[in-house]
Design an enzyme around this catalytic site. Structure first.
Site, PDB file in Angstrom:
ATOM      1  N   HIS A  29     -47.758  69.968 163.025  1.00  0.00           N
ATOM      2  CA  HIS A  29     -48.729  71.057 163.186  1.00  0.00           C
ATOM      3  C   HIS A  29     -50.102  70.566 163.626  1.00  0.00           C
ATOM      4  CE1 HIS A  29     -49.760  70.255 158.848  1.00  0.00           C
ATOM      5  NE2 HIS A  29     -50.965  70.502 159.322  1.00  0.00           N
ATOM      6  N   ASP A  59     -42.005  68.902 160.149  1.00  0.00           N
ATOM      7  CA  ASP A  59     -43.452  68.889 160.348  1.00  0.00           C
ATOM      8  C   ASP A  59     -43.985  67.470 160.554  1.00  0.00           C
ATOM      9  OD1 ASP A  59     -45.955  70.005 160.774  1.00  0.00           O
ATOM     10  OD2 ASP A  59     -46.513  69.882 158.665  1.00  0.00           O
ATOM     11  N   GLY A 131     -57.624  69.096 157.398  1.00  0.00           N
ATOM     12  CA  GLY A 131     -58.039  67.833 158.015  1.00  0.00           C
ATOM     13  C   GLY A 131     -57.336  66.636 157.407  1.00  0.00           C
ATOM     14  N   SER A 133     -54.176  66.709 156.649  1.00  0.00           N
ATOM     15  CA  SER A 133     -52.781  66.757 157.062  1.00  0.00           C
ATOM     16  C   SER A 133     -52.491  65.659 158.073  1.00  0.00           C
ATOM     17  CB  SER A 133     -52.429  68.128 157.629  1.00  0.00           C
ATOM     18  OG  SER A 133     -53.280  68.454 158.695  1.00  0.00           O
ATOM     19  N   THR A 149     -49.148  67.079 153.960  1.00  0.00           N
ATOM     20  CA  THR A 149     -48.723  68.108 154.907  1.00  0.00           C
ATOM     21  C   THR A 149     -49.108  69.538 154.559  1.00  0.00           C
ATOM     22  OG1 THR A 149     -46.866  68.764 156.293  1.00  0.00           O
ATOM     23  CG2 THR A 149     -46.405  68.534 153.958  1.00  0.00           C
ATOM     24  N   LEU A 188     -22.631  71.368 159.564  1.00  0.00           N
ATOM     25  CA  LEU A 188     -21.266  71.808 159.258  1.00  0.00           C
ATOM     26  C   LEU A 188     -21.118  73.270 159.640  1.00  0.00           C
ATOM     27  CD1 LEU A 188     -20.755  70.239 155.719  1.00  0.00           C
ATOM     28  CD2 LEU A 188     -19.781  69.460 157.875  1.00  0.00           C
TER      29      LEU A 188
END
Length: 188
Positions: A29, A59, A131, A133, A149, A188
């Site tokens: 992101h 992410d 900031g 992240s 995150t 699966l």
């Protein structure tokens, strides 16, 4: 309230150099909607990022910079050894304040956040704000145990509930992106 992802519409995020040849690990992101990404190091050096590869489901993203000399790298620890109560430090650039650290503990394991579709997260009370992240969550030995995150917040800022992607998953995703350009997952 649903956890929010810091930096989603911000102009700044954080990252971790994982290879001295200029490979940086960050959040998807932080870079997914950017037209251009500039990496600013603690000494003020700025380098243009190239070859950005992302995995929205986890992410995570990697990018490359061409540095004039080998870069110092962070060591990614084995996150399977984390336990509730372990001390950790969150590093990043919250609110455009460079090289900020905050301390806390691991306050939960195996957390789900809707913004991260694949994998469980580590919960911490170390301050994570917009900031932070993409920045590292490190143990007291200075090893990266997670990639910051998301936060759970009613105000949009730190309220003591932050989340990080465990370093073992971050290592695997980074290897997949470097080797194949995408993350190959079984189904699966």
């Amino acid at each position: 309230h649903e956890p929010t992802v810091p930096g989603l519409n911000a102009e700044i995020g954080s990252g971790v150099v994982i290879d001295s040849k200029g490979i940086i690990l960050t959040n998807n992101h932080d870079v997914e909607k950017a037209e251009a990404v500039t990496v600013r190091f603690a000494d003020g050096t700025e380098l243009k990022a190239r070859d950005i590869k992302t995995d929205p489901a986890s992410d995570l993203a990697i990018l490359r910079v061409e540095a004039p000399q080998p870069l110092p790298t962070a060591r990614l620890a084995d996150s399977s050894h984390l336990a509730i109560g372990d001390w950790v430090i969150a590093i990043g650039s919250p609110f455009d304040l460079e090289a900020t650290v905050s301390a806390g503990i691991i306050s939960g394991m195996g957390r789900d956040v809707r913004k991260v579709q694949r994998g469980k997260l580590v919960q911490t009370d170390a301050a994570i704000n917009p900031g932070n992240s993409g920045g590292p969550l490190v143990n007291l030995e200075g090893e990266v145990v997670g990639i910051n995150t998301a936060i759970a917040s009613m105000s949009g800022g730190n309220q003591g509930v932050g989340f990080a992607i465990p370093s073992n998953r971050a290592k695997w995703v980074a290897q997949e992106l470097l080797k194949h350009g995408v993350v190959r997952r079984a189904g699966l």
